[in-house]
Design a protein around this motif. Structure first.
Motif, short mmCIF file in Angstrom:
data_model
loop_
_atom_site.label_atom_id
_atom_site.label_comp_id
_atom_site.label_asym_id
_atom_site.label_seq_id
_atom_site.Cartn_x
_atom_site.Cartn_y
_atom_site.Cartn_z
N GLY A 49 53.85 43.19 12.36
CA GLY A 49 52.69 43.83 11.75
C GLY A 49 53.00 45.28 11.44
N TRP A 50 52.61 45.74 10.27
CA TRP A 50 52.88 47.11 9.82
C TRP A 50 51.59 47.91 9.78
CZ3 TRP A 50 57.72 48.96 8.50
CH2 TRP A 50 58.72 48.01 8.37
N GLY A 51 51.68 49.22 9.99
CA GLY A 51 50.55 50.12 9.80
C GLY A 51 49.39 49.83 10.74
N LYS A 52 48.20 49.67 10.16
CA LYS A 52 47.00 49.43 10.95
C LYS A 52 47.06 48.10 11.71
CE LYS A 52 43.98 52.34 8.29
NZ LYS A 52 42.70 52.55 7.67
N LEU A 53 47.70 47.11 11.11
CA LEU A 53 47.86 45.83 11.81
C LEU A 53 48.74 46.00 13.04
CD1 LEU A 53 48.16 43.29 8.88
CD2 LEU A 53 46.36 43.40 10.57
N ALA A 54 49.74 46.87 12.98
CA ALA A 54 50.58 47.14 14.15
C ALA A 54 49.75 47.76 15.27
CB ALA A 54 51.74 48.07 13.77
N GLU A 55 48.88 48.69 14.90
CA GLU A 55 48.02 49.32 15.90
C GLU A 55 47.06 48.31 16.51
OE1 GLU A 55 46.21 52.52 13.73
OE2 GLU A 55 48.13 53.57 13.46
N GLU A 56 46.51 47.42 15.70
CA GLU A 56 45.62 46.38 16.21
C GLU A 56 46.36 45.44 17.16
OE1 GLU A 56 42.36 46.05 15.90
OE2 GLU A 56 42.10 47.67 14.46
N LYS A 60 44.87 45.47 20.90
CA LYS A 60 43.89 44.39 21.11
C LYS A 60 44.46 43.04 21.49
CE LYS A 60 40.65 47.21 19.75
NZ LYS A 60 39.67 47.75 20.65
N VAL A 61 45.70 42.76 21.11
CA VAL A 61 46.27 41.42 21.32
C VAL A 61 47.02 41.38 22.64
CG1 VAL A 61 47.86 39.69 20.40
CG2 VAL A 61 46.37 40.96 18.86
N ALA A 104 38.88 41.53 20.40
CA ALA A 104 37.84 42.12 19.56
C ALA A 104 38.52 43.11 18.63
CB ALA A 104 36.80 42.82 20.42
N LEU A 105 39.04 42.63 17.52
CA LEU A 105 39.73 43.50 16.57
C LEU A 105 38.72 44.37 15.85
CD1 LEU A 105 42.30 40.99 15.09
CD2 LEU A 105 42.68 42.70 16.83
N SER A 106 38.93 45.67 15.88
CA SER A 106 37.97 46.61 15.29
C SER A 106 37.86 46.48 13.79
CB SER A 106 38.34 48.04 15.67
OG SER A 106 39.60 48.36 15.12
N SER A 107 38.90 45.99 13.14
CA SER A 107 38.85 45.89 11.68
C SER A 107 38.14 44.63 11.20
CB SER A 107 40.27 45.94 11.11
OG SER A 107 41.02 44.87 11.62
N ILE A 108 37.69 43.79 12.13
CA ILE A 108 36.96 42.59 11.75
C ILE A 108 35.48 42.92 11.75
CG2 ILE A 108 36.33 40.25 12.41
CD1 ILE A 108 39.10 39.90 13.49
N PRO A 109 34.78 42.72 10.63
CA PRO A 109 33.37 43.05 10.58
C PRO A 109 32.56 42.15 11.50
CG PRO A 109 34.03 41.95 8.56
CD PRO A 109 35.27 42.17 9.38
N SER A 110 31.48 42.68 12.05
CA SER A 110 30.61 41.86 12.89
C SER A 110 29.83 40.91 11.99
CB SER A 110 29.67 42.75 13.69
OG SER A 110 28.86 43.48 12.80
N LYS A 111 29.16 39.97 12.61
CA LYS A 111 28.37 39.02 11.83
C LYS A 111 27.32 39.79 11.03
CE LYS A 111 28.97 35.21 15.00
NZ LYS A 111 28.33 34.27 15.88
N THR A 112 27.17 39.43 9.77
CA THR A 112 26.23 40.15 8.91
C THR A 112 25.01 39.30 8.63
OG1 THR A 112 27.35 39.32 6.96
CG2 THR A 112 28.05 41.48 7.79
#
Length: 145
Positions: A49-56, A60-61, A104-112
């Motif tokens: 994973g690169w960039g923000k995905l690397a941080e996630e 989180k994983v 709980a990945l922060s870049s995943i939006p909550s249920k809308t």
């Protein structure tokens, strides 16, 4: 087009390093996925994973997390200690979809909420992550199909 989607189990904790030129984060995990035949053992794959995905991945994983991952499959030739060459698969992430409740990945939006004008109480269960386009990998993959 090279686009893959796999359901995986994280086997090793994420390791993070940074590129020398612009200090872009790069995370790597080892994941395992079931084979197509019931009698075959699970297969392992290196996931990058690169960039923000690397941080996630780093934040989180965890080991034994279940994920659905989307991205590109690439085959690399690696020289073993005995001098022979071996092909190894590498998966470059574009999206992560958690299946485990402990992620709980922060870049995943909550249920809308759906259309609030109707006072509808339904919500969308479609959770996804925005595409991460960095860095681009050449379309010269050597996949033996």
């Amino acid at each position: 087009m090279n686009h893959c989607m796999l359901e995986v189990l994280v086997k090793k904790a994420p390791t993070v390093r940074f590129t020398q030129d612009n200090k872009t984060p790069l995370a790597e995990i080892e994941a395992e996925f079931d084979s197509l035949r019931a009698d075959d053992p699970p297969s392992s794959i290196k996931v990058i994973g690169w960039g923000k995905l690397a941080e996630e991945l780093q934040n989180k994983v965890q080991v034994n997390s279940k994920l659905v991952i989307e991205g590109r499959l690439r085959m690399n030739s690696v020289t073993r200690q005995d001098g022979t060459k071996e092909k190894q698969a590498e998966f470059t992430l574009s999206r992560i979809h958690p299946l485990s409740t402990n992620i709980a990945l922060s870049s995943i939006p909550s249920k809308t909420q759906s259309n609030q004008k109707n006072n509808s109480a339904t919500s969308s269960n479609n959770e996804s992550v925005k595409w991460d386009s960095s860095p681009l990998i050449p379309d010269t993959d050597d996949i033996p199909f």
